[in-house]
Scaffold this active site. Structure first.
Site, short mmCIF file in Angstrom:
data_model
loop_
_atom_site.label_atom_id
_atom_site.label_comp_id
_atom_site.label_asym_id
_atom_site.label_seq_id
_atom_site.Cartn_x
_atom_site.Cartn_y
_atom_site.Cartn_z
N CYS A 196 0.84 -1.21 0.00
CA CYS A 196 0.00 0.00 0.00
C CYS A 196 0.87 1.26 0.00
O CYS A 196 0.55 2.25 -0.66
CB CYS A 196 -0.91 0.03 1.23
SG CYS A 196 -1.98 -1.40 1.36
N ARG B 54 -7.81 -4.46 -3.01
CA ARG B 54 -7.37 -3.29 -3.80
C ARG B 54 -8.35 -3.11 -4.96
O ARG B 54 -8.18 -3.70 -6.02
CB ARG B 54 -5.95 -3.53 -4.36
CG ARG B 54 -4.93 -3.75 -3.29
CD ARG B 54 -3.53 -3.96 -3.82
NE ARG B 54 -2.73 -4.60 -2.77
CZ ARG B 54 -2.19 -3.96 -1.74
NH1 ARG B 54 -2.31 -2.65 -1.63
NH2 ARG B 54 -1.50 -4.62 -0.83
#
Ligand code: BEZ
Length: 238
Positions: A55, A138
């Protein structure tokens, strides 16, 4: 969330649906989504958790590309199910300490939504229990200037997104809208585009007359050239 309930049984959002609206707290203040972005494309994306490495690499990349997306009239909005203070501390740590692929001192200026109740994440199908019931996958939603969902991409937790593809997809959809064409495999600005099918060989031939830039290989496969300059000149802000 004002137009729907958030029960688990709600239908998954699909291409062509209006993006559900919601009011939330973010690292850039409160936002009213998607109304605050009317007239812009939005890339609305989720990440699994703050203070995680994949991330972090993605946020640094998004932040570095923010101006490039803005030139294509596209705003970025992130979300995870972490709280606001976690978001703020993580983004500060990224700026102060992390260097990755030549990026450093990276400031994230687009909003990152806090969603500790998971209300927004659930509504957008970002919680996928086969992958994780405590973290968002995601997800990437491309939302057009009218608030319509135009593309959705999901990646698992372990897979960082490909930003060339996100940008390519955005430009390709804008090109399809601007020129009433479709874009073939691996299309990039300057490559030939697909002209909507003519319906029969004869029609295809008729359509080609006087159009030297168009080539019909058969009734279902007609292409034409649009230069990179023409595509980007129409789409990108000067
Ligand atoms: C990461 O961003 O590094 C990550 C987050 C959740 C699970 C696995 C990896």
């Amino acid at each position: 969330m004002d137009n729907t309930s958030t029960s688990q049984t709600m239908a998954m959002l699909r291409i062509g649906d209006k993006a559900p609206s919601f009011k939330v707290v973010t690292t850039q203040g409160d936002i009213n989504f998607p109304d605050d972005y009317k007239g812009n494309w939005i890339i609305f994306f989720s990440h699994p958790a703050d203070f995680t490495p994949v991330c972090t690499s993605e946020f640094m990349t998004f932040a570095t590309l923010e101006d490039k997306f803005a030139e294509a009239n596209c705003k970025l909005v992130g979300l995870s199910v972490d709280g606001l203070y976690s978001h703020i501390a993580w983004l500060r740590t990224i700026k102060e300490k992390i260097q990755y692929k030549g990026m450093k001192d990276v400031e994230v200026n687009f909003p990152l939504i806090e969603d500790i109740t998971m209300e927004v994440a659930r509504r957008f199908g970002m919680i996928q229990p086969g992958e994780s019931s405590t973290k968002a996958v995601r997800a990437v939603f491309f939302i057009d200037p009218k608030g319509v969902i135009r593309a959705i991409i999901y990646y698992p937790l372990s897979l960082g997104r490909n930003f060339d593809e996100l940008y390519r997809a955005l430009i390709a959809m804008q090109t399809a809208d601007a020129f009433s064409v479709a874009t073939p495999a691996d299309w990039r600005p300057g490559d030939e585009v697909i002209v909507p099918t003519a319906g029969s060989c004869g029609v295809a031939k008729d359509r080609m007359e006087g159009k030297e830039d168009m080539h019909c290989y058969d009734w279902f496969f007609c292409t034409k050239k649009i230069s990179e300059q023409e595509v980007l000149g129409r789409i990108l802000k000067k």
